[in-house]
Design an enzyme around this catalytic site. Sequence first.
Site, PDB file in Angstrom:
ATOM      1  N   GLY A  34      36.824  27.862  -7.142  1.00  0.00           N
ATOM      2  CA  GLY A  34      35.989  28.937  -7.087  1.00  0.00           C
ATOM      3  C   GLY A  34      35.213  29.595  -8.486  1.00  0.00           C
ATOM      4  NE  ARG A  35      31.185  26.147 -12.155  1.00  0.00           N
ATOM      5  CZ  ARG A  35      31.444  25.177 -12.654  1.00  0.00           C
ATOM      6  NH1 ARG A  35      32.048  25.169 -13.466  1.00  0.00           N
ATOM      7  NH2 ARG A  35      30.891  24.300 -12.506  1.00  0.00           N
ATOM      8  N   GLY A  50      28.287  20.655  -8.595  1.00  0.00           N
ATOM      9  CA  GLY A  50      29.566  19.769  -7.741  1.00  0.00           C
ATOM     10  C   GLY A  50      28.942  19.566  -6.344  1.00  0.00           C
ATOM     11  CD  GLU A  86      38.685  26.683 -10.032  1.00  0.00           C
ATOM     12  OE1 GLU A  86      38.473  25.556 -10.101  1.00  0.00           O
ATOM     13  OE2 GLU A  86      37.211  26.967 -10.117  1.00  0.00           O
ATOM     14  NE  ARG A 143      59.115  22.549  -5.845  1.00  0.00           N
ATOM     15  CZ  ARG A 143      60.920  22.786  -5.901  1.00  0.00           C
ATOM     16  NH1 ARG A 143      61.196  24.460  -7.031  1.00  0.00           N
ATOM     17  NH2 ARG A 143      61.610  22.623  -5.576  1.00  0.00           N
ATOM     18  CB  THR A 166      27.996  26.553  -4.464  1.00  0.00           C
ATOM     19  OG1 THR A 166      28.959  26.863  -5.303  1.00  0.00           O
ATOM     20  CG2 THR A 166      27.465  28.185  -4.090  1.00  0.00           C
ATOM     21  CB  ILE A 167      32.861  24.872  -1.959  1.00  0.00           C
ATOM     22  CG1 ILE A 167      33.336  24.499  -2.985  1.00  0.00           C
ATOM     23  CG2 ILE A 167      31.708  23.527  -1.540  1.00  0.00           C
ATOM     24  CD1 ILE A 167      34.774  23.785  -3.255  1.00  0.00           C
ATOM     25  CG  ASP A 168      32.116  27.722  -6.785  1.00  0.00           C
ATOM     26  OD1 ASP A 168      33.025  27.136  -5.963  1.00  0.00           O
ATOM     27  OD2 ASP A 168      31.801  27.360  -7.377  1.00  0.00           O
ATOM     28  NE  ARG A 177      30.259  19.648 -12.974  1.00  0.00           N
ATOM     29  CZ  ARG A 177      30.081  21.089 -11.604  1.00  0.00           C
ATOM     30  NH1 ARG A 177      29.183  21.556 -11.727  1.00  0.00           N
ATOM     31  NH2 ARG A 177      30.982  20.712 -10.878  1.00  0.00           N
TER      32      ARG A 177
HETATM   33  O1  F6P Z   1      31.020  24.947  -8.231  1.00  0.00           O
HETATM   34  C1  F6P Z   1      32.302  24.102  -7.848  1.00  0.00           C
HETATM   35  C2  F6P Z   1      33.227  23.919  -8.026  1.00  0.00           C
HETATM   36  O2  F6P Z   1      33.853  22.896  -7.633  1.00  0.00           O
HETATM   37  C3  F6P Z   1      34.079  25.162  -8.723  1.00  0.00           C
HETATM   38  O3  F6P Z   1      34.830  25.453  -8.072  1.00  0.00           O
HETATM   39  C4  F6P Z   1      35.027  24.008  -9.362  1.00  0.00           C
HETATM   40  O4  F6P Z   1      35.476  25.251 -10.110  1.00  0.00           O
HETATM   41  C5  F6P Z   1      34.224  23.003  -9.682  1.00  0.00           C
HETATM   42  O5  F6P Z   1      32.805  22.803  -9.389  1.00  0.00           O
HETATM   43  C6  F6P Z   1      34.871  22.082 -10.388  1.00  0.00           C
HETATM   44  O6  F6P Z   1      34.056  20.746 -10.653  1.00  0.00           O
HETATM   45  P1  F6P Z   1      34.135  19.664 -11.361  1.00  0.00           P
HETATM   46  O7  F6P Z   1      33.940  18.393  -9.699  1.00  0.00           O
HETATM   47  O8  F6P Z   1      33.250  18.962 -12.317  1.00  0.00           O
HETATM   48  O9  F6P Z   1      35.915  19.104 -11.865  1.00  0.00           O
END
Ligand code: F6P
Length: 343
Positions: free
Chosen positions: A171-172, A10, A223, A267, A126-128, A71
């Site tokens: 954030g996985r 990502g 998520e 919502r 990673t943003i995570d 990926r």
């Molecule tokens: O690992 C970074 C991330 O943005 C996660 O937070 C998210 O679950 C995933 O990648 C989303 O991936 P994609 O861009 O394949 O939808």
Amino acid sequence: MKVGLLTGGGDCPGLNAVIRAVVQRIHNEGGSCIGLLEGWRGLVKGASMPLDVHETDGIIARGGTILGSSRTNPFKNPDTDVPAVKANFASMGLDALVAIGGDDTLGVAYRLHRDHGMPMVGVPKTIDNDLMVTDFTFGFDTAINIVVEAVDRLRTTTESHRRVMVVETMGRHAGWIACFSGIATAADYILVPEVPIDVDHVVEVLKRRRAEGKNYGIVLVSEGAEFPDQGSVTIEAETDAFGHVRLGGIGNALAKMIEDRTGYETRSVVLGHLQRGGPPSAYDRVLATRLGLAAAELVVKQRFGTMVALSGTKIIETTLAEGVAATKKLDMEYYRQAQTFFR
Ligand code: F6P
């Protein structure tokens, strides 16, 4: 010295700042750089682009990656793709490769170095913020600022309508983004993958707050947050080349439950890829630049199988092996402090 660079997995704001820094540092050494296109796919297919100092100088402000990303996992088809990677590396005349990525991309770099002796240096991104050894990854600061801005906007409409707003973050399987942005927005409840969801408690807190006079509510949910004894909520069952499912949908499921149990109109909003888009924050530009310069330094010193990382305020050298050993879960000290506000 000819150095290849690639960005895999990502994307995240700050990747271009790393590229710029590596290109400049290698140039200062009298060497040159090329970019492999779309992550490991570039090395499997032999697709590259030139990278020079002048063209990369202004990219620090651009989000995403000028190299593209994917990926692609060469170890998914090891009999064909790994030999292709080695052959292309040789035919491009590369002396080293700087792989900029998360645990998947860096895991490939680690195996190519360990099992095939390829000269790899890793840069964590990673943003995570879920990578081992490094305290913070670039991209994370930008992402949480995007979430904070979104929640600040959602707050006014949520309050006007006396609603509850459930905001789902990325954030996985680590709750860094939800926890940090939840603290920064004074969310009424924060749900992270590290702690099973207790819906009764969420409802109790929201009701108590109403009774005390706060006539709206904001819930931040990562998520990857899960109900007890249930797996993650996913968008589709299919997995990517690294075996990951696509997470998503927990916010909506939770919003329904909250509305059913409280009677408050509720919502949900999924912030999704907004969190990865746009220009990097100043903090991420500086961190990415420092990591890029340090990675280039390791290339110059021929210290391969290594990864650069942030430890406290210092950039350190570690090994790819340590960097990909496990997922870095949320530091629960942050969560416990956040819980003070929704006990
Ligand atoms: O690992 C970074 C991330 O943005 C996660 O937070 C998210 O679950 C995933 O990648 C989303 O991936 P994609 O861009 O394949 O939808």
